[in-house]
Design a protein around this motif. Structure first.
Motif, PDB file in Angstrom:
ATOM      1  N   THR A   1     -57.452  12.854  44.307  1.00 23.20           N
ATOM      2  CA  THR A   1     -56.493  13.942  44.119  1.00 23.20           C
ATOM      3  C   THR A   1     -57.000  14.928  43.077  1.00 23.20           C
ATOM      4  OG1 THR A   1     -55.269  12.859  42.340  1.00 23.20           O
ATOM      5  CG2 THR A   1     -54.606  12.356  44.613  1.00 23.20           C
ATOM      6  N   VAL A   2     -56.323  16.061  43.020  1.00 19.79           N
ATOM      7  CA  VAL A   2     -56.638  17.060  41.996  1.00 19.79           C
ATOM      8  C   VAL A   2     -56.538  16.426  40.609  1.00 19.79           C
ATOM      9  CG1 VAL A   2     -55.742  19.143  40.872  1.00 19.79           C
ATOM     10  CG2 VAL A   2     -56.001  19.066  43.374  1.00 19.79           C
ATOM     11  N   LEU A   3     -55.472  15.710  40.357  1.00 23.38           N
ATOM     12  CA  LEU A   3     -55.259  15.094  39.051  1.00 23.38           C
ATOM     13  C   LEU A   3     -56.349  14.078  38.732  1.00 23.38           C
ATOM     14  CD1 LEU A   3     -53.257  15.305  36.728  1.00 23.38           C
ATOM     15  CD2 LEU A   3     -51.950  13.443  37.770  1.00 23.38           C
ATOM     16  N   GLU A   4     -56.746  13.288  39.711  1.00 18.54           N
ATOM     17  CA  GLU A   4     -57.809  12.303  39.486  1.00 18.54           C
ATOM     18  C   GLU A   4     -59.145  12.988  39.194  1.00 18.54           C
ATOM     19  OE1 GLU A   4     -56.097   8.653  42.284  1.00 18.54           O
ATOM     20  OE2 GLU A   4     -57.333  10.250  43.165  1.00 18.54           O
ATOM     21  N   ASN A   5     -59.430  14.082  39.896  1.00 20.84           N
ATOM     22  CA  ASN A   5     -60.646  14.846  39.610  1.00 20.84           C
ATOM     23  C   ASN A   5     -60.647  15.361  38.176  1.00 20.84           C
ATOM     24  OD1 ASN A   5     -62.755  15.894  41.901  1.00 20.84           O
ATOM     25  ND2 ASN A   5     -60.844  15.189  42.839  1.00 20.84           N
ATOM     26  N   LEU A   6     -59.520  15.882  37.738  1.00 24.04           N
ATOM     27  CA  LEU A   6     -59.440  16.420  36.383  1.00 24.04           C
ATOM     28  C   LEU A   6     -59.597  15.310  35.348  1.00 24.04           C
ATOM     29  CD1 LEU A   6     -56.566  19.029  36.838  1.00 24.04           C
ATOM     30  CD2 LEU A   6     -59.012  19.492  36.604  1.00 24.04           C
ATOM     31  N   HIS A   7     -59.010  14.167  35.589  1.00 20.88           N
ATOM     32  CA  HIS A   7     -59.159  13.058  34.655  1.00 20.88           C
ATOM     33  C   HIS A   7     -60.612  12.591  34.570  1.00 20.88           C
ATOM     34  CE1 HIS A   7     -54.635  11.858  34.741  1.00 20.88           C
ATOM     35  NE2 HIS A   7     -54.912  12.706  33.779  1.00 20.88           N
ATOM     36  N   MET A   8     -61.366  12.728  35.656  1.00 21.68           N
ATOM     37  CA  MET A   8     -62.788  12.385  35.613  1.00 21.68           C
ATOM     38  C   MET A   8     -63.535  13.257  34.616  1.00 21.68           C
ATOM     39  SD  MET A   8     -63.557   9.833  37.550  1.00 21.68           S
ATOM     40  CE  MET A   8     -65.321  10.003  37.849  1.00 21.68           C
ATOM     41  N   GLY A   9     -63.094  14.506  34.457  1.00 18.32           N
ATOM     42  CA  GLY A   9     -63.732  15.401  33.499  1.00 18.32           C
ATOM     43  C   GLY A   9     -63.444  15.047  32.062  1.00 18.32           C
ATOM     44  N   ALA A  10     -62.422  14.229  31.844  1.00 21.61           N
ATOM     45  CA  ALA A  10     -62.013  13.864  30.481  1.00 21.61           C
ATOM     46  C   ALA A  10     -62.364  12.422  30.155  1.00 21.61           C
ATOM     47  CB  ALA A  10     -60.514  14.080  30.314  1.00 21.61           C
ATOM     48  N   TYR A  11     -63.351  11.868  30.873  1.00 19.22           N
ATOM     49  CA  TYR A  11     -63.635  10.439  30.709  1.00 19.22           C
ATOM     50  C   TYR A  11     -64.051  10.068  29.289  1.00 19.22           C
ATOM     51  CZ  TYR A  11     -68.667  11.232  30.479  1.00 19.22           C
ATOM     52  OH  TYR A  11     -69.918  11.622  30.072  1.00 19.22           O
ATOM     53  N   ARG A  12     -64.617  11.029  28.533  1.00 18.35           N
ATOM     54  CA  ARG A  12     -65.094  10.683  27.192  1.00 18.35           C
ATOM     55  C   ARG A  12     -63.962  10.619  26.165  1.00 18.35           C
ATOM     56  NH1 ARG A  12     -67.039  14.863  23.462  1.00 18.35           N
ATOM     57  NH2 ARG A  12     -66.340  16.935  24.074  1.00 18.35           N
ATOM     58  N   PHE A  13     -62.771  11.073  26.553  1.00 18.28           N
ATOM     59  CA  PHE A  13     -61.627  11.009  25.637  1.00 18.28           C
ATOM     60  C   PHE A  13     -60.760   9.809  25.989  1.00 18.28           C
ATOM     61  CE2 PHE A  13     -62.305  15.755  25.710  1.00 18.28           C
ATOM     62  CZ  PHE A  13     -62.894  15.800  24.455  1.00 18.28           C
ATOM     63  N   LYS A  14     -60.609   8.903  25.049  1.00 22.21           N
ATOM     64  CA  LYS A  14     -59.811   7.703  25.287  1.00 22.21           C
ATOM     65  C   LYS A  14     -58.346   7.917  24.928  1.00 22.21           C
ATOM     66  CE  LYS A  14     -63.735   4.626  24.620  1.00 22.21           C
ATOM     67  NZ  LYS A  14     -63.956   4.504  26.055  1.00 22.21           N
ATOM     68  N   ARG A  15     -58.075   8.887  24.072  1.00 23.82           N
ATOM     69  CA  ARG A  15     -56.690   9.105  23.651  1.00 23.82           C
ATOM     70  C   ARG A  15     -55.944   9.944  24.688  1.00 23.82           C
ATOM     71  NH1 ARG A  15     -57.171  11.489  17.733  1.00 23.82           N
ATOM     72  NH2 ARG A  15     -59.135  12.251  18.580  1.00 23.82           N
ATOM     73  N   GLN A  16     -54.820   9.430  25.149  1.00 24.32           N
ATOM     74  CA  GLN A  16     -54.032  10.081  26.184  1.00 24.32           C
ATOM     75  C   GLN A  16     -53.542  11.449  25.728  1.00 24.32           C
ATOM     76  OE1 GLN A  16     -53.684   9.159  29.293  1.00 24.32           O
ATOM     77  NE2 GLN A  16     -52.428  10.943  29.778  1.00 24.32           N
ATOM     78  N   ARG A  17     -53.259  11.587  24.431  1.00 22.99           N
ATOM     79  CA  ARG A  17     -52.745  12.871  23.921  1.00 22.99           C
ATOM     80  C   ARG A  17     -53.750  13.990  24.157  1.00 22.99           C
ATOM     81  NH1 ARG A  17     -53.639  15.748  19.568  1.00 22.99           N
ATOM     82  NH2 ARG A  17     -54.857  14.102  18.572  1.00 22.99           N
ATOM     83  N   LEU A  18     -55.034  13.709  23.924  1.00 20.13           N
ATOM     84  CA  LEU A  18     -56.054  14.733  24.134  1.00 20.13           C
ATOM     85  C   LEU A  18     -56.153  15.104  25.599  1.00 20.13           C
ATOM     86  CD1 LEU A  18     -58.927  13.520  21.772  1.00 20.13           C
ATOM     87  CD2 LEU A  18     -57.233  15.307  21.353  1.00 20.13           C
ATOM     88  N   ARG A  19     -56.103  14.108  26.463  1.00 23.01           N
ATOM     89  CA  ARG A  19     -56.168  14.384  27.897  1.00 23.01           C
ATOM     90  C   ARG A  19     -54.989  15.248  28.341  1.00 23.01           C
ATOM     91  NH1 ARG A  19     -58.573   9.590  31.524  1.00 23.01           N
ATOM     92  NH2 ARG A  19     -60.285   8.922  30.191  1.00 23.01           N
ATOM     93  N   GLN A  20     -53.820  14.956  27.826  1.00 21.12           N
ATOM     94  CA  GLN A  20     -52.636  15.712  28.208  1.00 21.12           C
ATOM     95  C   GLN A  20     -52.720  17.153  27.725  1.00 21.12           C
ATOM     96  OE1 GLN A  20     -50.405  14.634  30.340  1.00 21.12           O
ATOM     97  NE2 GLN A  20     -49.377  16.636  30.283  1.00 21.12           N
ATOM     98  N   GLU A  21     -53.214  17.355  26.504  1.00 15.54           N
ATOM     99  CA  GLU A  21     -53.374  18.715  25.982  1.00 15.54           C
ATOM    100  C   GLU A  21     -54.327  19.516  26.853  1.00 15.54           C
ATOM    101  OE1 GLU A  21     -54.710  18.310  21.999  1.00 15.54           O
ATOM    102  OE2 GLU A  21     -52.767  17.663  21.212  1.00 15.54           O
ATOM    103  N   ASP A  22     -55.441  18.900  27.236  1.00 17.91           N
ATOM    104  CA  ASP A  22     -56.430  19.606  28.051  1.00 17.91           C
ATOM    105  C   ASP A  22     -55.909  19.849  29.461  1.00 17.91           C
ATOM    106  OD1 ASP A  22     -58.306  19.778  25.998  1.00 17.91           O
ATOM    107  OD2 ASP A  22     -59.036  17.770  26.388  1.00 17.91           O
TER     108      ASP A  22
END
Length: 256
Positions: free
Chosen positions: A111-132
């Protein structure tokens, strides 16, 4: 935007002086073929720099070498003053270089969301992923609407937005964009270039490879022309846009 307007914009803005990316004497070969023949290039912090050239000139090879996907035969790649040639690609991403590749290369079955999360793999903190994620959805509202849709079912323009958004999820200081307008309708192309300007205005430096020279030079601060693996011209974007050789070779105009 006219050449005069571009010149006024570039004169009014002080040129940044800190080099974020430096290529020095870079040679890259594909087997027996020399793809890059000793190129030198500088991208300064806060700039949009356009890299122009015909198919086969070595533009994509340049970006892939910066990203660690090609190893140089000789020469150096420096990011923020430190050599990165020889580092693996995942380490280069971790340093702050994002890459939106030619042909988009989205994960079609995700999915679109899964693709985007792949780009944030180096960030373990959920807060950073959500901000991005919120930043990407603000830049690309269409992706927010399609977040649960499989990437392979998106339009070409939406896939390009997804590829750019995925690269931005890594919080890059330098974003490499390879042919972002390829195969897109004119209205979508205009939208993509407006978003590139906004990404840069938000503080991300951009190195842009683009066949659409007119659009690229309108958003760029400076540009380089690459021909058969060698840099043959470099100048402020407004000067390249007004150069008769560039206009004849890349804008489809007769030489004056």
């Amino acid at each position: 935007m006219t050449v005069a307007t571009l010149r006024e914009r570039q004169t009014a803005t002080a040129a940044p002086t800190t080099a974020i990316l430096e290529l020095a004497g870079l040679h890259v070969s594909h087997g027996a073929i020399s793809a890059l023949k000793g190129i030198d290039m500088v991208v300064r912090e806060g700039e949009v720099v356009a890299l122009l050239g015909a198919n086969g000139a070595g533009k994509t090879t340049t970006l892939r070498t910066v990203s660690g996907l090609h190893a140089p035969a000789s020469g150096a790649v420096r990011f923020c003053g430190e050599r990165i040639d020889g580092l693996p690609s995942h380490a280069i991403v971790g340093l702050g270089i994002g890459h939106s590749p030619e042909g988009r290369r989205v994960f079609a079955d995700m999915t679109v969301l899964e693709n985007l999360h792949m780009g944030a793999y180096r960030f373990k903190r959920q807060r950073l992923r959500q901000e991005d994620l919120e930043r990407v959805f603000a830049l690309f509202p269409r992706l927010a609407e399609r977040r649960t849709q499989q990437a392979g079912t998106l339009s070409g323009g939406e896939q390009q937005m997804l590829a750019m958004g995925r690269a931005l999820m890594g919080r890059p200081e330098l974003l490499l964009l390879d042919e972002p307008s390829m195969g897109l309708a004119p209205l979508v192309v205009a939208q993509i270039f407006e978003i590139i300007k906004e990404i840069n205005a938000q503080g991300t430096t951009v190195l842009l490879v683009e066949q659409n020279a007119a659009q690229a030079l309108k958003v760029a601060d400076r540009g380089y022309v690459l021909e058969t693996g060698r840099i043959t011209m470099q100048a402020p974007a407004c000067e390249l846009l007004d150069d008769p050789r560039v206009r004849a070779a890349y804008l489809g105009e007769a030489a004056r």
